[in-house]
Write an enzyme that holds these catalytic residues in place. Structure first.
Site, PDB file in Angstrom:
ATOM      1  N   SER A 101     -27.286  17.054 -33.090  1.00 21.21           N
ATOM      2  CA  SER A 101     -28.805  16.482 -33.141  1.00 21.21           C
ATOM      3  C   SER A 101     -28.935  15.106 -33.479  1.00 21.21           C
ATOM      4  O   SER A 101     -28.195  14.112 -33.203  1.00 21.21           O
ATOM      5  CB  SER A 101     -29.805  17.438 -34.103  1.00 21.21           C
ATOM      6  N   ASP A 151     -33.563  22.833 -24.096  1.00 16.68           N
ATOM      7  CA  ASP A 151     -33.696  22.009 -25.112  1.00 16.68           C
ATOM      8  C   ASP A 151     -35.014  21.342 -25.102  1.00 16.68           C
ATOM      9  O   ASP A 151     -35.222  20.272 -24.244  1.00 16.68           O
ATOM     10  CB  ASP A 151     -32.440  21.241 -25.444  1.00 16.68           C
ATOM     11  N   HIS A 182     -32.580  24.180 -28.793  1.00 18.18           N
ATOM     12  CA  HIS A 182     -31.828  22.977 -29.476  1.00 18.18           C
ATOM     13  C   HIS A 182     -30.931  23.577 -30.410  1.00 18.18           C
ATOM     14  O   HIS A 182     -30.225  22.825 -31.237  1.00 18.18           O
ATOM     15  CB  HIS A 182     -32.966  22.281 -30.421  1.00 18.18           C
TER      16      HIS A 182
HETATM   17  C1  MLT Z   1     -33.642  12.578 -33.702  1.00 18.87           C
HETATM   18  O1  MLT Z   1     -34.764  11.950 -34.156  1.00 18.87           O
HETATM   19  O2  MLT Z   1     -32.451  11.942 -33.890  1.00 18.87           O
HETATM   20  C2  MLT Z   1     -33.727  13.573 -32.681  1.00 18.87           C
HETATM   21  O3  MLT Z   1     -35.062  13.635 -32.540  1.00 18.87           O
HETATM   22  C3  MLT Z   1     -33.025  14.617 -33.127  1.00 18.87           C
HETATM   23  C4  MLT Z   1     -33.672  15.346 -34.491  1.00 18.87           C
HETATM   24  O4  MLT Z   1     -34.807  15.654 -34.485  1.00 18.87           O
HETATM   25  O5  MLT Z   1     -33.088  14.926 -35.224  1.00 18.87           O
END
Ligand code: MLT
Length: 198
Positions: A101, A151, A182
């Site tokens: 992520s 996702d 996710h």
């Molecule tokens: C981010 O902010 O990098 C993406 O939205 C994934 C997350 O929630 O970390």
């Protein structure tokens, strides 16, 4: 940057572990065991705090990145890799990032901005870190993307776009699909291990 370094039995290879939002440098240690037991492990904590949750760069809203901070933090992490490779005496040119992520997004950003920052990357549920920039030559790089057909944070098209952009820069990209939103699933980790070890 706050981190854990564990020397491996094969010190020529290093796994760089990059957690998701709200995670720490402890989170992805079990993945390193599955991917490559023998490699050095460098697990880093993001320098940003969003309501107490560690991250690797700031965002303006869910899925909308603060580009200026992303560029700054990507350089900071790249410089940190240079520094610790010397400090812990591991080869700077053989680092495989494993990110989930937000950690996958900063790993993708390293690839987007620096030609020789990473040798390979395993990206669990990444997004396109930045659009409209020219990528460096990535012709000797290998990337594994684990994505979710459903996702809600990283839409399937975003994963396809990331694949195309990396391939456009010459990288060899494999994409693996799961149907668990996710979530980082054991199935995608096993598939990443198979890809890494082949
Ligand atoms: C981010 O902010 O990098 C993406 O939205 C994934 C997350 O929630 O970390």
């Amino acid at each position: 940057m706050k981190h854990i370094f564990q020397k491996g039995t094969d010190t020529s290879k290093t796994l760089l572990l990059l957690h998701g939002t709200g995670g720490t440098e402890q989170d992805l240690l079990p993945l390193a065991e599955i991917i490559d037991k023998g490699a050095n492990i460098l697990s880093v904590r993001g320098n940003i705090l969003e309501n107490g949750m560690p991250r690797f760069f700031k965002r303006l809203a869910e899925g909308i990145f603060d580009e200026e901070d992303l560029v700054f933090r990507t350089k900071e992490l790249n410089d940190f890799l240079d520094e610790v490779a010397t400090k812990y005496e591991f080869p700077r040119d053989n680092i495989t990032a494993i990110g989930y992520s937000n950690g996958a997004n900063i790993a993708a950003s390293l690839l987007f901005h620096y030609k020789d920052s990473l040798n390979a990357a395993i990206l669990h549920h990444p997004m396109v870190p930045r659009r409209g920039i020219e990528l460096p030559d990535l012709s000797d790089k290998k990337v594994f993307i684990a994505a979710g057909t459903n996702d809600p944070i990283c839409p399937a098209q975003e994963s396809e776009d990331l694949k195309s952009l990396l391939e456009g820069a010459g990288a060899k990209v494999k994409i693996h699909w799961e149907d668990f939103g996710h979530q980082l699933t054991i199935n995608e980790v096993k598939s990443a291990a198979e890809w890494y070890n082949n």
